[in-house]
Design a protein around this motif. Structure first.
Motif, PDB file in Angstrom:
ATOM      1  N   TYR A   1      18.830  59.648 130.345  1.00 56.33           N
ATOM      2  CA  TYR A   1      18.028  59.810 129.134  1.00 56.33           C
ATOM      3  C   TYR A   1      18.247  61.213 128.594  1.00 56.33           C
ATOM      4  O   TYR A   1      18.073  62.213 129.308  1.00 56.33           O
TER       5      TYR A   1
ATOM      6  N   ASN B   1      21.590  55.515 116.547  1.00 57.84           N
ATOM      7  CA  ASN B   1      20.959  55.310 117.859  1.00 57.84           C
ATOM      8  C   ASN B   1      20.661  53.841 118.127  1.00 57.84           C
ATOM      9  O   ASN B   1      19.747  53.507 118.890  1.00 57.84           O
TER      10      ASN B   1
ATOM     11  N   GLU C   1      24.191  51.710 125.411  1.00 62.73           N
ATOM     12  CA  GLU C   1      23.472  52.813 124.785  1.00 62.73           C
ATOM     13  C   GLU C   1      22.378  52.233 123.884  1.00 62.73           C
ATOM     14  O   GLU C   1      22.597  51.228 123.191  1.00 62.73           O
TER      15      GLU C   1
ATOM     16  N   HIS D   1      29.102  49.595 129.700  1.00 65.97           N
ATOM     17  CA  HIS D   1      28.413  50.785 129.197  1.00 65.97           C
ATOM     18  C   HIS D   1      27.463  50.370 128.081  1.00 65.97           C
ATOM     19  O   HIS D   1      27.847  49.678 127.131  1.00 65.97           O
TER      20      HIS D   1
ATOM     21  N   ASP E   1      21.206  55.723 128.118  1.00 61.33           N
ATOM     22  CA  ASP E   1      22.542  55.186 128.372  1.00 61.33           C
ATOM     23  C   ASP E   1      22.593  54.643 129.795  1.00 61.33           C
ATOM     24  O   ASP E   1      21.934  55.165 130.703  1.00 61.33           O
TER      25      ASP E   1
ATOM     26  N   ASN F   1      18.094  57.047 123.003  1.00 54.58           N
ATOM     27  CA  ASN F   1      18.546  58.171 123.820  1.00 54.58           C
ATOM     28  C   ASN F   1      18.847  57.767 125.268  1.00 54.58           C
ATOM     29  O   ASN F   1      19.062  58.617 126.120  1.00 54.58           O
TER      30      ASN F   1
END
Length: 415
Positions: free
Chosen positions: A330, A137, A240, A238, A245, A243
């Motif tokens: 999320y 993560n 991340e 993009h 993005d 949790n």
């Protein structure tokens, strides 16, 4: 080491296209009455006849395109950077087009196989993994970029013609070319004597006299723009983290001419654009006055018969960079959902077309959206002295369709 993968591709072939509607090749007639006969009741006394709806062309064939494509796929730095480079060359012959005809023929147009075109271009795509955390993560940043350009031109016309002005076709030029007079400024007070030679006054639109014959005529028309962009590109980033993005999409066109129809005559009395009729609550432009000797727009004066050549005001730079989409989401951790017997829960918010990053048309206050919202199919070419802009395959923008901006909130729930 540096090159992870490399692949060369090539293809060649011929394809055909019957790119017209069913039954469009058939000729048809409709009944009507001649403008002679006895009496005043057409259905009873006038002579019945037929008029042409569509002209048939028994010599029609399918379009044919001979295509060559060469591509290179690559991966670099253990495939952290991947992409492809494409080159294409398409030669199309027997093109199916509607050719305008003089009204004296009895029909306005006929479907023909009109000449040949050449289309060449390149496409580029690159994807890069900029940051990829080794932790679960952790932070991730990936970028995808794509771009392409196309260069199209007419190679040949029917019967060996070099140009067909009525249809806006010119050998060696794109089908999307703009052929009209060229505005080079506004006549200034110090140029009153020179303007009088052309029957104009200070504050009027100044045009280029190409043949130097002291008159503005059909020979002074030239290529003043192209509706085909020089480059089209897009970029997606993009992200991340834990949790969350985030996706950010940008899109742009560069080097494209658009027709801002509202900058030409509105068809009202005097033939002035709507911002030049000396009334209040009009579009604000940098118009000429004796104390504001601009070269942007002519003087507003509704007392005169009308401003000529206002079609030359409509050709504007349609380049832009837009922020197309912002998506933020999320994903609720599974540990928080197990007790509720929920498999997954995602909450997101999305903004569509939130704002324009860069556009000369918007920057200069001449429009609200440079991205064309209408494609003209009229084959007319601007006539001398006309206030109507050329609309040959035109990409036009207007004031009554603002860009749509949407904000979406949502929940994806799975039990």
């Amino acid at each position: 080491g540096f090159i992870s993968s490399l692949k060369l591709r090539a293809g060649w072939g011929i394809s055909s296209n019957a790119g017209i509607n069913p039954y469009q090749t058939l000729g048809s007639l409709s009944s009507n009455f001649y403008n002679y006969g006895q009496g005043t009741t057409p259905l009873v006394n006038y002579v019945n006849g037929y008029t042409i709806n569509t002209l048939p062309n028994p010599q029609l064939t399918w379009e044919k395109t001979r295509g060559l494509n060469i591509g290179l796929d690559f991966g670099l730095l253990n495939s952290r950077i991947t992409g492809s480079i494409e080159y294409f060359d398409n030669q199309t012959s027997d093109i199916l087009l509607s050719k305008s005809l003089p009204v004296s023929n009895g029909a306005n147009s006929i479907l023909v196989n009109a000449g040949k075109t050449s289309t060449k271009g390149m496409e580029f795509t690159v994807s890069s993994m900029n940051i990829q955390s080794k932790k679960p993560n952790g932070f991730v940043w990936r970028t995808d970029v794509s771009a392409f350009f196309t260069r199209e031109k007419i190679v040949a016309l029917q019967q060996g013609l070099q140009q067909d002005v009525g249809n806006g076709w010119f050998v060696g030029k794109p089908i999307t070319v703009i052929y009209d007079l060229k505005k080079i400024g506004i006549w200034q007070t110090s140029e009153a004597a020179q303007a009088a030679v052309y029957g104009q006054f200070p504050g009027d639109i100044k045009l280029e006299d190409r043949n130097k014959n002291n008159a503005i005529d059909a020979d002074d028309r030239q290529f003043v723009g192209d509706f085909q962009p020089d480059l089209v590109a897009g970029m997606t980033n993009h992200f991340e983290f834990k949790n969350f993005d985030l996706n950010v999409v940008m899109f742009g066109r560069f080097g494209q001419t658009v027709v801002a129809t509202y900058l030409s005559a509105d068809g009202g009395a005097g033939g002035y654009p709507f911002f030049m009729n000396s009334r209040v609550n009009q579009h604000k432009v940098d118009y000429w006055t004796p104390t504001n000797p601009t070269n942007a727009f002519p003087q507003p004066d509704a007392s005169r018969d009308g401003q000529l050549y206002t079609s030359t005001l409509t050709y504007q730079d349609g380049s832009f960079i837009k922020l197309r989409t912002i998506d933020l989401g999320y994903n609720v951790p599974p540990a928080m959902l197990n007790k509720l017997k929920i498999q997954s829960l995602r909450i997101y918010v999305s903004a569509q077309n939130p704002f324009i990053i860069w556009a000369p048309l918007v920057r200069d206050g001449l429009g609200i959206d440079p991205e064309g919202n209408f494609t003209g199919n009229n084959n007319s070419v601007g006539s001398i002295g006309s206030t109507t802009p050329v609309k040959t395959r035109a990409i036009t923008v207007n004031m009554n369709v603002p860009p749509t901006r949407q904000f979406v909130f949502g929940v994806n729930l799975k039990f």
